[in-house]
Design a protein around this motif. Structure first.
Motif, mmCIF file in Angstrom:
data_model
loop_
_atom_site.group_PDB
_atom_site.id
_atom_site.type_symbol
_atom_site.label_atom_id
_atom_site.label_comp_id
_atom_site.label_asym_id
_atom_site.label_seq_id
_atom_site.Cartn_x
_atom_site.Cartn_y
_atom_site.Cartn_z
ATOM 1 N N GLN A 1 -1.160 4.159 5.510
ATOM 2 C CA GLN A 1 0.035 3.603 4.572
ATOM 3 C C GLN A 1 0.100 4.202 3.311
ATOM 4 O OE1 GLN A 1 0.870 -0.729 4.197
ATOM 5 N NE2 GLN A 1 -0.021 -1.055 6.270
ATOM 6 N N ALA A 2 -1.131 4.236 2.504
ATOM 7 C CA ALA A 2 -1.192 5.016 1.277
ATOM 8 C C ALA A 2 -0.760 6.451 1.249
ATOM 9 C CB ALA A 2 -2.434 4.512 0.697
ATOM 10 N N ARG B 1 1.881 6.309 -7.200
ATOM 11 C CA ARG B 1 0.720 7.068 -7.744
ATOM 12 C C ARG B 1 1.104 8.770 -8.037
ATOM 13 N NH1 ARG B 1 -0.824 3.474 -9.756
ATOM 14 N NH2 ARG B 1 -2.466 2.147 -9.131
ATOM 15 N N VAL B 2 2.154 9.229 -7.105
ATOM 16 C CA VAL B 2 2.688 10.460 -7.273
ATOM 17 C C VAL B 2 3.637 10.248 -8.453
ATOM 18 C CG1 VAL B 2 3.917 12.368 -6.202
ATOM 19 C CG2 VAL B 2 2.317 10.890 -4.972
ATOM 20 N N GLY C 1 -4.699 7.408 -3.749
ATOM 21 C CA GLY C 1 -3.972 7.514 -5.081
ATOM 22 C C GLY C 1 -4.535 8.354 -6.086
ATOM 23 N N ALA D 1 -5.393 -0.691 -6.792
ATOM 24 C CA ALA D 1 -5.020 -0.119 -5.493
ATOM 25 C C ALA D 1 -3.980 -0.640 -4.654
ATOM 26 C CB ALA D 1 -6.040 0.586 -4.669
ATOM 27 N N PHE D 2 -4.020 -2.132 -4.855
ATOM 28 C CA PHE D 2 -3.073 -2.997 -3.730
ATOM 29 C C PHE D 2 -2.439 -3.949 -4.607
ATOM 30 C CE2 PHE D 2 -7.034 -1.243 -1.399
ATOM 31 C CZ PHE D 2 -6.445 -0.792 -0.484
ATOM 32 N N ILE E 1 -4.512 1.115 6.931
ATOM 33 C CA ILE E 1 -4.332 0.938 5.454
ATOM 34 C C ILE E 1 -4.509 2.309 4.613
ATOM 35 C CG2 ILE E 1 -5.551 0.117 3.356
ATOM 36 C CD1 ILE E 1 -7.166 -2.009 5.037
ATOM 37 N N ILE F 1 -7.962 -0.954 11.577
ATOM 38 C CA ILE F 1 -7.276 -1.625 10.219
ATOM 39 C C ILE F 1 -7.683 -0.531 9.225
ATOM 40 C CG2 ILE F 1 -7.348 -3.564 8.636
ATOM 41 C CD1 ILE F 1 -7.963 -5.159 10.886
ATOM 42 N N LYS G 1 -9.777 0.671 2.573
ATOM 43 C CA LYS G 1 -9.123 0.406 1.056
ATOM 44 C C LYS G 1 -9.703 1.365 0.108
ATOM 45 C CE LYS G 1 -8.932 -4.847 1.557
ATOM 46 N NZ LYS G 1 -9.438 -6.044 0.921
ATOM 47 N N GLY H 1 1.079 4.081 -2.896
ATOM 48 C CA GLY H 1 0.953 5.605 -2.664
ATOM 49 C C GLY H 1 1.926 6.159 -3.479
ATOM 50 N N ARG H 2 3.041 5.702 -3.348
ATOM 51 C CA ARG H 2 4.460 6.564 -3.806
ATOM 52 C C ARG H 2 4.227 6.675 -5.284
ATOM 53 N NH1 ARG H 2 10.153 5.563 -0.958
ATOM 54 N NH2 ARG H 2 10.500 7.175 -2.672
ATOM 55 N N THR I 1 0.775 -1.430 0.142
ATOM 56 C CA THR I 1 -0.022 -0.112 -0.003
ATOM 57 C C THR I 1 0.911 1.231 -0.163
ATOM 58 O OG1 THR I 1 -1.581 -1.290 1.106
ATOM 59 C CG2 THR I 1 -2.107 1.009 0.918
ATOM 60 N N TYR I 2 1.871 1.088 0.998
ATOM 61 C CA TYR I 2 2.911 2.528 1.050
ATOM 62 C C TYR I 2 3.620 2.844 -0.336
ATOM 63 C CZ TYR I 2 7.304 5.060 1.851
ATOM 64 O OH TYR I 2 8.062 5.947 1.830
ATOM 65 N N ALA J 1 1.240 7.887 3.524
ATOM 66 C CA ALA J 1 2.609 7.888 3.889
ATOM 67 C C ALA J 1 3.413 8.070 2.597
ATOM 68 C CB ALA J 1 3.014 7.056 4.792
ATOM 69 N N GLY J 2 2.959 7.065 1.820
ATOM 70 C CA GLY J 2 3.502 6.906 0.388
ATOM 71 C C GLY J 2 3.434 8.024 -0.451
ATOM 72 N N VAL J 3 2.239 8.780 -0.466
ATOM 73 C CA VAL J 3 2.056 9.867 -1.348
ATOM 74 C C VAL J 3 2.743 10.965 -0.743
ATOM 75 C CG1 VAL J 3 0.248 11.576 -1.940
ATOM 76 C CG2 VAL J 3 -0.505 9.025 -2.133
ATOM 77 N N ALA K 1 -7.873 4.503 0.648
ATOM 78 C CA ALA K 1 -6.428 3.998 0.063
ATOM 79 C C ALA K 1 -6.411 4.584 -1.511
ATOM 80 C CB ALA K 1 -5.740 2.753 0.681
ATOM 81 N N ALA K 2 -7.444 3.925 -2.077
ATOM 82 C CA ALA K 2 -7.333 4.128 -3.388
ATOM 83 C C ALA K 2 -7.760 5.461 -3.646
ATOM 84 C CB ALA K 2 -8.695 3.240 -4.193
#
Lengths: 335, 158
Positions: free
Chosen positions: B33-34, A15-16, B119, A289-290, B30, B26, B112, A12-13, A8-9, B36-38, B115-116
Motif C-alpha cells: 500500500q505504501a 512522502r513524495v 516513505g 508512518a501510519f 502493508i 499482511i 510496517k 506513501g503519496r 498507508t497508501y 503504491a502510494g509512492v 512501509a516506513a
C-alpha cells in the motif's frame, strides 16, 4: 474512525508530495527575488509544483488560479482514496464555504458568474437557487445554510458580512462533526481550529464595529465556546481583551503579552500566530508512518504554503520590501 | 492412537505454514500500500519499492520450510506415514510454534517497518541502503525462530 493502516497508501503519496512543500530556504530565495518574474522562475524549480508555474503569464489572477487549482487537485484526489474522505474533508469543506461565499456575493452584486471557484458542487447551482431559476438538490446541511442565507437576504439585502458568517458557520459546523469522525489528536486539532476561527471572527467583528446580531450568525451550539463568551468580545474594552483571552486560555495568541491593539495589522499578526500554532501542533506527527495525522498535516502545510505564496507573489507583483513580506509569512512545516 | 499423534503433528505443520504465511501476506500488503502510494507520484521508485515490499515475504517461506520439514520427518512424501504417538505428535506441534507465532508477528512488524522505509526512500532516495537495513533487522527474529523450530524438530525421535 478508520484504522491507522487505512492511510498507508496516502502516507506513501504524502512522502513524495512533501517535496513540493516550501522550506525556509525556498522562502528566503523568493524573498530575495528582485521581481515577480524571478520569483516565478524560482517556483518553477519546486518539485511537483513547479510545472504549474512554468511559462505562466505573470498576473495576479493567474497566480491565484494556479495556487487554488493545484491545492484543490490534491484535496479532491485525496477524498477519493481509502480513508481520504474524512482526512481531506476538512479542506474540501473550506473550498465549499469559499465557493458558496463567492456565489452569493455574485448574486448580491447581480454580476454574471464568469469564473468558477473549485468546490465539491457547481457554483452555478447556487446562483440558480438564489435567482429562483430552478429547484436544485443540495445535501441537508448545505440546503439549511442556503435557506438561512436566503432569509437573511430577504430582511437585510446588503448584509455581506452576515452572509460571510453564515458560510463560515457552515464550514465550522462541518468541521465540528468531522472532528468526531476523525477522533484522536485530529479531533483536538479541529476543536482548536474552531475556537481560533471564533476568536478571529469576533476580533474582526469588533474592529469593524459589527452588531452582536451579526456576530451571532457565526455561532452554532457547541461544547467549546458559549455564545455569550463570543459576544463578550464586542462589549469589553481593548484593555480587557488580554485578560479575557487569558480567562479563556488563549492569551498566547497575542503578539505582545498583555497588550491588545484594535488595528488590522495587529489582528493580522494574531491570525499569523494562530496559523503557526495550528501548524506546530501538527508538526509532531509528520514522521509517523501510519494514521491520518501525517496526511492531514501535509494538507494543512500545503494550505499554509498557498497562503505564503499568495503573500509573497502578490508582494513581489506590487514591489513590496522583503522585510515587510517576511513579517507576514507563516512558518514552514519542515524547518 | 497412532492417528491422533499424526493429527497433532500435521496441525503443527499447518500452523507453521498458515500463520507465518498470514504474517507475510499482511506485511507484504502493508508495504505494498505504501509502495503504491509512492509510485502514484513517482513511478521511477519501482525497483526500490519492490525490494522493500518483498522483505516481509520471507516469513511465509520459513513457515513453508518448517512445515515441509515436518512432512518429511513424518514420511508423508514417501507414502507410508511414520508411527507417531500423541506425545510425539504434540512435541512436533510445539516445535512448530516458534516459526508459526514469530512468523505471524514479525511479518506484520516487518511490513510496517518496510512501509516506513518506503516513505524514507520517497523523500531521500540516496538512503536506500539504510532503508533496507531497518526492516531487515526484524528478519533476525524470524530466522532465529526458524532455527529454533528446526533444532526442536531434529531433537524429536520418531
Amino acid at each position: 474512525m478508520n484504522g491507522e493502516r487505512d492511510y498507508t497508501y496516502l502516507v506513501g503519496r504524502v512522502r513524495v508530495l512533501e517535496r513540493s512543500l516550501l522550506t525556509p530556504r525556498t522562502l528566503d530565495a523568493l524573498l530575495r527575488a528582485e521581481d515577480l518574474d524571478q520569483a516565478l522562475r524560482i517556483m518553477a524549480e519546486v518539485p511537483y509544483l513547479g510545472e504549474a508555474f512554468q511559462g505562466i503569464v505573470p498576473s495576479l489572477q493567474n497566480i491565484d488560479k494556479i495556487l487554488t487549482e493545484h491545492f484543490f487537485g490534491i484535496v479532491s484526489d485525496f477524498t477519493k482514496q481509502k480513508g481520504g474522505a474524512d482526512v481531506a474533508g476538512f479542506f474540501l469543506l473550506e473550498f465549499d464555504a469559499t465557493a458558496l461565499k463567492l456565489a452569493v456575493k455574485h448574486f448580491m452584486a447581480k454580476k454574471p458568474l464568469e469564473k468558477v471557484y473549485p468546490a465539491s458542487f457547481d457554483m452555478r447551482k447556487i446562483v440558480r437557487f438564489f435567482s429562483g431559476e430552478g429547484s436544485e438538490y443540495f445535501p441537508e446541511d448545505f440546503a439549511q445554510t442556503l435557506r438561512e442565507i436566503q432569509e437573511l437576504l430577504e430582511t437585510q439585502p446588503g448584509n455581506a458580512q452576515g452572509v460571510e458568517f453564515l458560510c463560515d458557520r457552515f464550514f465550522l459546523k462541518g468541521t465540528y462533526s468531522l472532528a468526531n469522525r476523525l477522533g484522536g489528536p485530529l479531533r483536538k486539532w479541529c476543536h482548536l481550529y474552531i475556537i481560533f476561527a471564533y476568536l478571529r471572527g469576533a476580533l474582526r467583528a469588533r474592529y469593524q464595529e459589527r452588531k452582536p446580531d451579526t456576530l451571532r450568525l457565526l455561532y452554532f451550539d457547541n461544547s467549546l465556546l458559549e455564545e455569550r463568551e463570543l459576544l463578550e468580545f464586542l462589549v469589553i474594552s481593548d484593555e480587557k481583551i488580554p485578560e479575557y483571552l487569558e480567562h479563556l486560555g488563549f492569551a498566547f495568541v497575542l503578539p505582545e503579552t498583555g497588550i491588545f491593539r484594535n488595528d488590522p495589522y495587529y489582528l493580522a499578526e494574531i491570525e499569523r500566530k494562530m496559523d503557526n500554532y495550528l501548524l506546530s501542533s501538527l508538526r509532531q506527527y509528520r514522521w509517523e508512518a501510519f494514521g491520518p495525522e501525517p496526511v492531514f498535516g501535509f494538507l494543512f502545510a500545503k494550505s499554509i504554503d498557498v497562503k505564503n505564496l499568495r503573500i509573497l507573489l502578490k508582494g513581489k507583483y506590487f514591489g513590496l520590501e522583503a522585510d515587510i513580506l517576511r513579517k507576514k509569512l507563516r512558518e514552514c512545516y519542515y524547518e | 492412537m497412532l492417528v491422533d499423534g499424526l493429527v497433532f503433528a500435521l496441525l503443527g505443520s499447518a500452523l507453521a505454514i498458515g500463520l507465518a504465511g498470514i504474517g507475510s501476506a499482511i506485511g507484504v500488503g502493508i508495504a505494498g500500500q505504501a509502495g503504491a502510494g509512492v509510485m502514484t507520484e513517482d513511478p521511477g521508485k519501482f525497483g526500490q519499492v519492490l525490494l522493500l515490499q518483498a522483505l516481509p515475504g520471507t516469513q511465509g517461506i520459513y513457515g513453508l520450510l518448517a512445515g515441509f520439514w515436518v512432512l518429511i520427518k513424518l514420511g508423508l512424501f514417501g507414502g507410508t506415514p511414520a508411527s507417531v504417538t500423541v506425545a510425539q505428535g504434540m512435541q512436533i506441534m510445539f516445535a512448530c510454534l516458534p516459526i508459526a507465532i514469530v512468523g505471524l508477528l514479525s511479518g506484520i512488524a516487518q511490513g510496517k517497518t518496510a512501509a516506513a522505509s518506503i516513505g524514507l526512500i520517497a523523500r531521500r532516495p540516496e538512503e536506500t541502503g539504510k532503508a533496507i537495513i531497518l526492516p531487515a533487522m526484524v528478519e533476525t527474529y524470524a530466522v532465529l525462530s526458524l532455527l529454533a523450530t528446526i533444532l526442536l524438530l531434529n531433537s524429536i525421535k520418531l
